[in-house]
Design an enzyme around this catalytic site. Structure first.
Site, PDB file in Angstrom:
ATOM      1  N   GLN A 224      -7.857   6.137 -11.444  1.00  7.38           N
ATOM      2  CA  GLN A 224      -7.658   6.547 -12.842  1.00  7.38           C
ATOM      3  C   GLN A 224      -6.286   6.102 -13.347  1.00  7.38           C
ATOM      4  O   GLN A 224      -6.064   5.973 -14.547  1.00  7.38           O
ATOM      5  CB  GLN A 224      -7.791   8.076 -12.938  1.00  7.38           C
ATOM      6  CG  GLN A 224      -7.606   8.625 -14.334  1.00  7.38           C
ATOM      7  CD  GLN A 224      -7.108  10.062 -14.343  1.00  7.38           C
ATOM      8  OE1 GLN A 224      -7.659  10.915 -13.643  1.00  7.38           O
ATOM      9  NE2 GLN A 224      -6.064  10.336 -15.110  1.00  7.38           N
ATOM     10  N   LYS A 225      -5.369   5.867 -12.410  1.00  7.25           N
ATOM     11  CA  LYS A 225      -4.018   5.384 -12.774  1.00  7.25           C
ATOM     12  C   LYS A 225      -4.110   4.202 -13.743  1.00  7.25           C
ATOM     13  O   LYS A 225      -3.353   4.094 -14.693  1.00  7.25           O
ATOM     14  CB  LYS A 225      -3.296   4.988 -11.485  1.00  7.25           C
ATOM     15  CG  LYS A 225      -2.140   4.055 -11.641  1.00  7.25           C
ATOM     16  CD  LYS A 225      -0.864   4.818 -11.693  1.00  7.25           C
ATOM     17  CE  LYS A 225       0.338   4.006 -12.099  1.00  7.25           C
ATOM     18  NZ  LYS A 225       0.347   2.613 -11.740  1.00  7.25           N
ATOM     19  N   ASP A 226      -5.071   3.297 -13.458  1.00  4.28           N
ATOM     20  CA  ASP A 226      -5.274   2.115 -14.310  1.00  4.28           C
ATOM     21  C   ASP A 226      -6.514   2.369 -15.163  1.00  4.28           C
ATOM     22  O   ASP A 226      -7.577   1.791 -14.933  1.00  4.28           O
ATOM     23  CB  ASP A 226      -5.424   0.876 -13.425  1.00  4.28           C
ATOM     24  CG  ASP A 226      -4.186   0.655 -12.579  1.00  4.28           C
ATOM     25  OD1 ASP A 226      -3.210   0.101 -13.081  1.00  4.28           O
ATOM     26  OD2 ASP A 226      -4.174   1.090 -11.404  1.00  4.28           O
TER      27      ASP A 226
ATOM     28  N   LEU B  85       0.809  -1.228   0.000  1.00  8.19           N
ATOM     29  CA  LEU B  85       0.000   0.000   0.000  1.00  8.19           C
ATOM     30  C   LEU B  85       0.838   1.273   0.000  1.00  8.19           C
ATOM     31  O   LEU B  85       1.909   1.334   0.609  1.00  8.19           O
ATOM     32  CB  LEU B  85      -0.942  -0.005   1.218  1.00  8.19           C
ATOM     33  CG  LEU B  85      -1.935  -1.173   1.253  1.00  8.19           C
ATOM     34  CD1 LEU B  85      -2.833  -1.060   2.482  1.00  8.19           C
ATOM     35  CD2 LEU B  85      -2.779  -1.251  -0.012  1.00  8.19           C
TER      36      LEU B  85
ATOM     37  N   HIS C 210      -3.390   4.280  -2.730  1.00  9.14           N
ATOM     38  CA  HIS C 210      -4.427   3.424  -2.135  1.00  9.14           C
ATOM     39  C   HIS C 210      -5.182   4.190  -1.031  1.00  9.14           C
ATOM     40  O   HIS C 210      -6.411   4.104  -0.920  1.00  9.14           O
ATOM     41  CB  HIS C 210      -3.802   2.167  -1.522  1.00  9.14           C
ATOM     42  CG  HIS C 210      -3.134   1.262  -2.510  1.00  9.14           C
ATOM     43  ND1 HIS C 210      -1.773   1.064  -2.536  1.00  9.14           N
ATOM     44  CD2 HIS C 210      -3.630   0.491  -3.513  1.00  9.14           C
ATOM     45  CE1 HIS C 210      -1.463   0.209  -3.495  1.00  9.14           C
ATOM     46  NE2 HIS C 210      -2.570  -0.153  -4.112  1.00  9.14           N
TER      47      HIS C 210
ATOM     48  N   ILE D 104      -2.533   9.769  -7.763  1.00  9.70           N
ATOM     49  CA  ILE D 104      -1.665  10.380  -6.752  1.00  9.70           C
ATOM     50  C   ILE D 104      -0.209  10.197  -7.212  1.00  9.70           C
ATOM     51  O   ILE D 104       0.197   9.089  -7.596  1.00  9.70           O
ATOM     52  CB  ILE D 104      -1.888   9.729  -5.366  1.00  9.70           C
ATOM     53  CG1 ILE D 104      -3.350   9.858  -4.936  1.00  9.70           C
ATOM     54  CG2 ILE D 104      -0.956  10.352  -4.328  1.00  9.70           C
ATOM     55  CD1 ILE D 104      -3.876  11.269  -4.769  1.00  9.70           C
TER      56      ILE D 104
ATOM     57  N   GLN E 200      -4.282 -12.657 -12.942  1.00 10.13           N
ATOM     58  CA  GLN E 200      -3.941 -11.512 -13.803  1.00 10.13           C
ATOM     59  C   GLN E 200      -2.451 -11.443 -14.121  1.00 10.13           C
ATOM     60  O   GLN E 200      -1.991 -10.501 -14.754  1.00 10.13           O
ATOM     61  CB  GLN E 200      -4.457 -10.200 -13.204  1.00 10.13           C
ATOM     62  CG  GLN E 200      -3.758  -9.765 -11.936  1.00 10.13           C
ATOM     63  CD  GLN E 200      -4.505  -8.629 -11.261  1.00 10.13           C
ATOM     64  OE1 GLN E 200      -5.624  -8.803 -10.783  1.00 10.13           O
ATOM     65  NE2 GLN E 200      -3.911  -7.451 -11.227  1.00 10.13           N
TER      66      GLN E 200
HETATM   67  P1  AMP Z   1      -3.317  -2.279  -7.022  1.00  8.69           P
HETATM   68  O1  AMP Z   1      -3.047  -2.583  -5.580  1.00  8.69           O
HETATM   69  O2  AMP Z   1      -2.122  -1.841  -7.772  1.00  8.69           O
HETATM   70  O3  AMP Z   1      -4.118  -3.363  -7.696  1.00  8.69           O
HETATM   71  O4  AMP Z   1      -4.262  -1.007  -7.030  1.00  8.69           O
HETATM   72  C1  AMP Z   1      -5.446  -0.957  -6.289  1.00  8.69           C
HETATM   73  C2  AMP Z   1      -6.217   0.278  -6.664  1.00  8.69           C
HETATM   74  O5  AMP Z   1      -5.414   1.423  -6.386  1.00  8.69           O
HETATM   75  C3  AMP Z   1      -6.570   0.356  -8.152  1.00  8.69           C
HETATM   76  O6  AMP Z   1      -7.898   0.860  -8.281  1.00  8.69           O
HETATM   77  C4  AMP Z   1      -5.560   1.329  -8.697  1.00  8.69           C
HETATM   78  O7  AMP Z   1      -6.002   2.035  -9.842  1.00  8.69           O
HETATM   79  C5  AMP Z   1      -5.403   2.271  -7.514  1.00  8.69           C
HETATM   80  N1  AMP Z   1      -4.139   3.010  -7.585  1.00  8.69           N
HETATM   81  C6  AMP Z   1      -2.895   2.492  -7.773  1.00  8.69           C
HETATM   82  N2  AMP Z   1      -1.973   3.475  -7.830  1.00  8.69           N
HETATM   83  C7  AMP Z   1      -2.653   4.647  -7.688  1.00  8.69           C
HETATM   84  C8  AMP Z   1      -2.260   6.022  -7.664  1.00  8.69           C
HETATM   85  N3  AMP Z   1      -0.995   6.401  -7.816  1.00  8.69           N
HETATM   86  N4  AMP Z   1      -3.227   6.954  -7.491  1.00  8.69           N
HETATM   87  C9  AMP Z   1      -4.528   6.582  -7.334  1.00  8.69           C
HETATM   88  N5  AMP Z   1      -4.961   5.306  -7.342  1.00  8.69           N
HETATM   89  C10 AMP Z   1      -4.038   4.353  -7.521  1.00  8.69           C
END
Ligand code: AMP
Length: 270
Positions: A152-154, A33, A37, A176, A61
């Site tokens: 929105q990152k993804d 995290l 997150h 972020i 995935q």
């Molecule tokens: P992950 O743990 O990488 O699967 O990400 C979990 C959630 O956090 C997903 O909805 C991502 O799009 C979001 N997320 C990851 N990095 C960022 C970031 N830098 N800013 C905002 N949301 C993020």
């Protein structure tokens, strides 16, 4: 904050909350995290009474050659981080609870609708979005949240989730970044000191495109100085198709390799 690992324990708490009339917000994560997150958790809390965060590194995935085994698993640090956040309940399921039968995901449903799965990140990672959708649908079935927050990152992932899930309001959270502009990501931990200095060039280049100081061809040349380019695309942000007369918002989307680390970033301009 409580932590549960079994579906039964999770649902016992959720049923109690629902009986009290509380709405449920959900933030699915793979752990490792960071502040990105945490921003999702804040948004969830503004939109629901109770916030559930899941931590699950989803095997479906990852392709065989990818980093499933080495993906950062930092549960203790994550739980410390979550304990001082707005999280009410953390769910850390096992793979056998998420996939009690097998890991297969029937893709027949998408046979005439593969476009979003096959463009951009889907070209390099053909399995990826099917795995993401599989786990998000399963987690939605288990948690049955009122709202769920995704970054929105993804951006492509967000699109696919909005399009191919139902019954849950999907809320989009802004990207972020660190003080240099690099979009926060669990995989940034893979970068060495020198790569950390180079990585912010990605956002710098995307910003110049958004400001119309750089066309796509020059941007590609600039990116190739620092990175191995996977893709740079400027598309309609609502359809992820080519820009047309109907385009209201554009998406500048990019993926690059820096050493063996793959970075993605985007700017949405409307
Ligand atoms: P992950 O743990 O990488 O699967 O990400 C979990 C959630 O956090 C997903 O909805 C991502 O799009 C979001 N997320 C990851 N990095 C960022 C970031 N830098 N800013 C905002 N949301 C993020």
């Amino acid at each position: 904050m409580n932590t549960v690992t079994s579906i039964i324990d999770l649902q016992t708490t959720l049923n109690r909350w629902r009986a009290q009339g509380k709405s449920i917000g959900f933030v699915p994560t793979m752990g490792g995290l960071h502040k990105g997150h945490l921003s999702l958790i804040d948004i969830a809390k503004k939109n629901a009474n109770k916030v559930v965060v899941s931590i699950f590194v989803n095997p479906t995935q990852f392709a065989a050659h990818e980093d499933f085994d080495t993906y950062p698993r930092t549960i203790d640090a994550d739980l410390t981080t979550l304990s001082s956040s707005q999280t009410d309940l953390t769910f850390i399921p096992s793979a056998s609870d998420i996939y009690p039968n097998d890991l297969a995901f029937n893709q027949d449903e998408f046979i005439h609708d593969k476009y979003l799965f096959e463009i951009l990140c889907g070209k390099t990672r053909p399995h990826f979005f099917y795995g993401v959708l599989q786990v998000v649908r399963r987690l939605f079935d288990i948690v049955r949240p009122d709202i769920a927050v995704f970054g929105q990152k993804d951006y492509q992932q967000l699109h696919i989730i909005k399009r191919f899930t139902s019954g849950v309001k999907i809320i989009e959270a802004p990207i972020i970044r660190d003080s240099k502009g690099l979009a926060m990501s669990t995989r940034n931990q893979y970068l060495n000191e020198n790569e950390h200095k180079i990585a912010p060039q990605l956002y710098k280049t995307l910003t110049k495109i958004a400001q119309e100081k750089l066309d796509k061809k020059s941007a590609i040349q600039q990116l190739q100085i620092h990175f191995k380019l996977d893709y740079l695309e400027i598309l309609d942000a609502n359809t992820l198709k080519q820009i047309s007369n109907n385009t209201r918002k554009i998406a500048i989307l990019c993926a690059v390799f820096l050493g063996s680390t793959r970075l993605i970033d985007n700017i949405i301009k409307g």
